[in-house]
Design an enzyme around this catalytic site. Structure first.
Site, PDB file in Angstrom:
ATOM      1  N   LYS A 145       0.823  -1.208   0.000  1.00 37.42           N
ATOM      2  CA  LYS A 145       0.000   0.000   0.000  1.00 37.42           C
ATOM      3  C   LYS A 145       0.867   1.274   0.000  1.00 37.42           C
ATOM      4  O   LYS A 145       2.081   1.209   0.245  1.00 37.42           O
ATOM      5  CB  LYS A 145      -0.936  -0.034   1.208  1.00 37.42           C
ATOM      6  CG  LYS A 145      -1.923  -1.218   1.177  1.00 37.42           C
ATOM      7  CD  LYS A 145      -2.932  -1.136   2.323  1.00 37.42           C
ATOM      8  CE  LYS A 145      -3.900  -2.304   2.297  1.00 37.42           C
ATOM      9  NZ  LYS A 145      -4.958  -2.168   3.338  1.00 37.42           N
ATOM     10  N   ASN A 179      -2.154   0.117   6.839  1.00 39.90           N
ATOM     11  CA  ASN A 179      -1.626  -1.150   7.346  1.00 39.90           C
ATOM     12  C   ASN A 179      -0.713  -1.897   6.374  1.00 39.90           C
ATOM     13  O   ASN A 179      -0.602  -3.119   6.424  1.00 39.90           O
ATOM     14  CB  ASN A 179      -2.759  -2.037   7.870  1.00 39.90           C
ATOM     15  CG  ASN A 179      -3.689  -2.502   6.767  1.00 39.90           C
ATOM     16  OD1 ASN A 179      -3.585  -2.042   5.633  1.00 39.90           O
ATOM     17  ND2 ASN A 179      -4.578  -3.422   7.091  1.00 39.90           N
ATOM     18  N   TYR A 192     -12.327  -2.345  -3.791  1.00 42.03           N
ATOM     19  CA  TYR A 192     -12.863  -2.529  -2.437  1.00 42.03           C
ATOM     20  C   TYR A 192     -14.393  -2.467  -2.409  1.00 42.03           C
ATOM     21  O   TYR A 192     -14.976  -2.152  -1.358  1.00 42.03           O
ATOM     22  CB  TYR A 192     -12.270  -1.480  -1.502  1.00 42.03           C
ATOM     23  CG  TYR A 192     -10.861  -1.793  -1.034  1.00 42.03           C
ATOM     24  CD1 TYR A 192     -10.592  -2.960  -0.304  1.00 42.03           C
ATOM     25  CD2 TYR A 192      -9.801  -0.922  -1.282  1.00 42.03           C
ATOM     26  CE1 TYR A 192      -9.317  -3.247   0.146  1.00 42.03           C
ATOM     27  CE2 TYR A 192      -8.507  -1.203  -0.826  1.00 42.03           C
ATOM     28  CZ  TYR A 192      -8.282  -2.368  -0.113  1.00 42.03           C
ATOM     29  OH  TYR A 192      -7.011  -2.659   0.339  1.00 42.03           O
ATOM     30  N   GLU A 221      -9.650 -10.810  -7.469  1.00 46.75           N
ATOM     31  CA  GLU A 221      -8.690  -9.718  -7.308  1.00 46.75           C
ATOM     32  C   GLU A 221      -7.568  -9.799  -8.346  1.00 46.75           C
ATOM     33  O   GLU A 221      -7.098  -8.770  -8.836  1.00 46.75           O
ATOM     34  CB  GLU A 221      -8.128  -9.738  -5.879  1.00 46.75           C
ATOM     35  CG  GLU A 221      -9.199  -9.355  -4.855  1.00 46.75           C
ATOM     36  CD  GLU A 221      -8.717  -9.311  -3.419  1.00 46.75           C
ATOM     37  OE1 GLU A 221      -9.477  -8.819  -2.565  1.00 46.75           O
ATOM     38  OE2 GLU A 221      -7.577  -9.760  -3.137  1.00 46.75           O
ATOM     39  N   HIS A 246      -2.104  -5.547   1.564  1.00 42.37           N
ATOM     40  CA  HIS A 246      -3.379  -6.259   1.418  1.00 42.37           C
ATOM     41  C   HIS A 246      -3.083  -7.641   0.864  1.00 42.37           C
ATOM     42  O   HIS A 246      -2.167  -7.801   0.052  1.00 42.37           O
ATOM     43  CB  HIS A 246      -4.298  -5.514   0.439  1.00 42.37           C
ATOM     44  CG  HIS A 246      -5.491  -6.327   0.029  1.00 42.37           C
ATOM     45  ND1 HIS A 246      -6.618  -6.426   0.807  1.00 42.37           N
ATOM     46  CD2 HIS A 246      -5.693  -7.132  -1.042  1.00 42.37           C
ATOM     47  CE1 HIS A 246      -7.479  -7.247   0.215  1.00 42.37           C
ATOM     48  NE2 HIS A 246      -6.937  -7.694  -0.906  1.00 42.37           N
TER      49      HIS A 246
HETATM   50  P1  CMP Z   1      -7.436  -4.692   3.633  1.00 45.22           P
HETATM   51  O1  CMP Z   1      -7.023  -6.102   3.839  1.00 45.22           O
HETATM   52  O2  CMP Z   1      -6.759  -3.981   2.514  1.00 45.22           O
HETATM   53  O3  CMP Z   1      -9.023  -4.632   3.380  1.00 45.22           O
HETATM   54  C1  CMP Z   1      -9.794  -3.494   3.689  1.00 45.22           C
HETATM   55  C2  CMP Z   1      -9.050  -2.478   4.514  1.00 45.22           C
HETATM   56  O4  CMP Z   1      -9.841  -1.567   5.219  1.00 45.22           O
HETATM   57  C3  CMP Z   1      -8.245  -3.200   5.581  1.00 45.22           C
HETATM   58  O5  CMP Z   1      -7.170  -3.881   4.976  1.00 45.22           O
HETATM   59  C4  CMP Z   1      -7.901  -2.038   6.512  1.00 45.22           C
HETATM   60  O6  CMP Z   1      -6.699  -1.381   6.130  1.00 45.22           O
HETATM   61  C5  CMP Z   1      -9.053  -1.050   6.302  1.00 45.22           C
HETATM   62  N1  CMP Z   1      -9.886  -0.933   7.499  1.00 45.22           N
HETATM   63  C6  CMP Z   1     -10.081   0.193   8.202  1.00 45.22           C
HETATM   64  N2  CMP Z   1     -10.901  -0.024   9.246  1.00 45.22           N
HETATM   65  C7  CMP Z   1     -11.226  -1.341   9.227  1.00 45.22           C
HETATM   66  C8  CMP Z   1     -12.030  -2.185  10.059  1.00 45.22           C
HETATM   67  N3  CMP Z   1     -12.674  -1.711  11.118  1.00 45.22           N
HETATM   68  N4  CMP Z   1     -12.116  -3.499   9.729  1.00 45.22           N
HETATM   69  C9  CMP Z   1     -11.492  -3.986   8.640  1.00 45.22           C
HETATM   70  N5  CMP Z   1     -10.710  -3.236   7.822  1.00 45.22           N
HETATM   71  C10 CMP Z   1     -10.573  -1.920   8.109  1.00 45.22           C
END
Ligand code: CMP
Length: 142
Positions: A10, A113, A50, A127, A116
């Site tokens: 990311k 974070n 998403y 995906e 992904h």
């Molecule tokens: P990712 O695996 O990329 O999928 C969706 C993203 O939304 C997740 O990682 C997080 O970075 C972001 N996100 C933010 N808040 C939440 C939450 N409460 N639960 C899950 N994903 C979240």
């Protein structure tokens, strides 16, 4: 079984210049990169990727973050690639991520974070097709 999965490094992790560190973790776990592209996602591309989260309260922030800089997108191939990649990433919230995982080492928050990864064979197929045509996949021949 040998599987393919999507990994996205990311904008936060690309900005921290840790693409190579993350690639090394994939390689050391026996995962092979069979396709890769760097891309600055448009709002429409991030929203489409998403789409399953469209109704979640964090959706707009997620799309803003994912379009805040380039991402590095790769298809990883290997035995149990989906679970292996998720193990390397650690928990979605870096506060819950095991020591030594990508998110424990490189992520700041649940929103930013670092990586992904696909969560199931079905999601992985969707995906992969979202970002790569079949001719862009390069299964290893040696
Ligand atoms: P990712 O695996 O990329 O999928 C969706 C993203 O939304 C997740 O990682 C997080 O970075 C972001 N996100 C933010 N808040 C939440 C939450 N409460 N639960 C899950 N994903 C979240």
């Amino acid at each position: 079984a040998v599987e393919q999965t999507i990994s996205i490094i990311k904008p936060d992790a690309v900005g921290k210049n840790v693409i190579g560190d993350i690639y090394t973790r994939f390689e050391q776990a026996g995962l092979r990169i069979v396709a890769a592209k760097m891309k600055h996602l448009s709002q429409a591309e991030a929203e489409g990727f998403y789409a399953v989260h469209a109704e979640r309260p964090f959706f707009n922030d997620l799309v803003d973050f994912m379009t805040s800089g380039p991402v590095m997108i790769q298809v990883l191939e290997g035995e149990n690639a989906i679970a292996k990649n998720r193990e390397l990433m650690g928990a979605t919230n870096p506060k819950d991520a095991d020591a030594g995982t990508i998110r424990a080492d490189h992520a700041e928050s649940i929103d930013e974070n670092a990586v992904h990864g696909s969560d199931s064979p079905e999601t992985a197929a969707v995906e992969i097709a979202y970002f790569f045509s079949t001719t862009e996949l390069c299964p290893r021949t040696r």
